[in-house]
Design an enzyme around this catalytic site. Structure first.
Site, mmCIF file in Angstrom:
data_model
loop_
_atom_site.group_PDB
_atom_site.id
_atom_site.type_symbol
_atom_site.label_atom_id
_atom_site.label_comp_id
_atom_site.label_asym_id
_atom_site.label_seq_id
_atom_site.Cartn_x
_atom_site.Cartn_y
_atom_site.Cartn_z
ATOM 1 N N ILE A 33 33.049 7.809 24.126
ATOM 2 C CA ILE A 33 34.095 8.045 23.123
ATOM 3 C C ILE A 33 34.058 9.485 22.594
ATOM 4 C CG2 ILE A 33 32.830 7.402 21.024
ATOM 5 C CD1 ILE A 33 35.272 5.643 20.275
ATOM 6 N N ASN A 87 18.679 8.697 26.764
ATOM 7 C CA ASN A 87 17.922 8.991 25.552
ATOM 8 C C ASN A 87 17.201 7.710 25.125
ATOM 9 O OD1 ASN A 87 19.001 11.625 25.506
ATOM 10 N ND2 ASN A 87 20.847 10.882 24.479
ATOM 11 N N GLY A 93 16.563 10.698 20.770
ATOM 12 C CA GLY A 93 17.930 10.851 20.295
ATOM 13 C C GLY A 93 18.824 9.668 20.605
ATOM 14 N N HIS A 100 21.580 2.780 28.167
ATOM 15 C CA HIS A 100 22.750 3.424 28.802
ATOM 16 C C HIS A 100 22.328 4.720 29.454
ATOM 17 C CE1 HIS A 100 22.491 4.502 24.524
ATOM 18 N NE2 HIS A 100 22.962 5.707 24.845
#
Ligand code: 5GP
Ligand code: ZN
Length: 114
Positions: A33, A87, A93, A100
């Site tokens: 996004i 990450n 982070g 993912h």
């Protein structure tokens, strides 16, 4: 297994819309996004896995990486090169607690990351 509170489980369930670019029985790829490069796709397991640290299924890991590679080819970024990164945890982070792999490409990426 899915987690009703998990953003990416809700995308898998169709409760939150996403622009899908690839899908098979175990994995889903959709556009980030907030893209950080001309191509920025996330590749996730359909079942809830919290992070790479929680991944115990090697075949699923291989399937995720194969989809990341196939997405890069389909997006036309494979020839010039691209990056796949996951990450993990606070220092890594990670902001969404569902495994993912980011597939990033379409521009020259810098190294090292911040
Ligand atoms: P992380 O920071 O955990 O490595 O990556 C999470 C990624 O998920 C971020 O790049 C962020 O832009 C993306 N993201 C967060 N919420 C949504 C959403 O609702 N839909 C999509 N497509 N991506 C999201
Ligand atoms: Zn989840």
């Amino acid at each position: 297994m899915s987690n009703a509170q998990c953003l990416f489980c809700r995308i898998v369930a169709g409760e939150i819309p996403a622009t899908k670019v690839a899908e098979n029985a175990d994995c889903l790829a959709f556009r980030d996004i907030g893209p950080q490069a001309p191509t920025h796709v996330l590749v996730i397991p359909k079942r809830h896995v919290g992070s790479l640290d929680a991944l115990s299924d090697g075949a699923l890991g291989a399937a995720l990486l194969a989809m990341a590679r196939d997405v890069a080819r389909a997006e036309g970024i494979a020839a010039d090169g691209y990056r796949v990164v996951t990450n993990t945890g606070a220092n890594g982070g990670q902001s969404v607690a569902h495994l993912h792999f980011h597939v990033l490409g379409g521009r020259k990426l810098t190294w090292p990351p911040g």
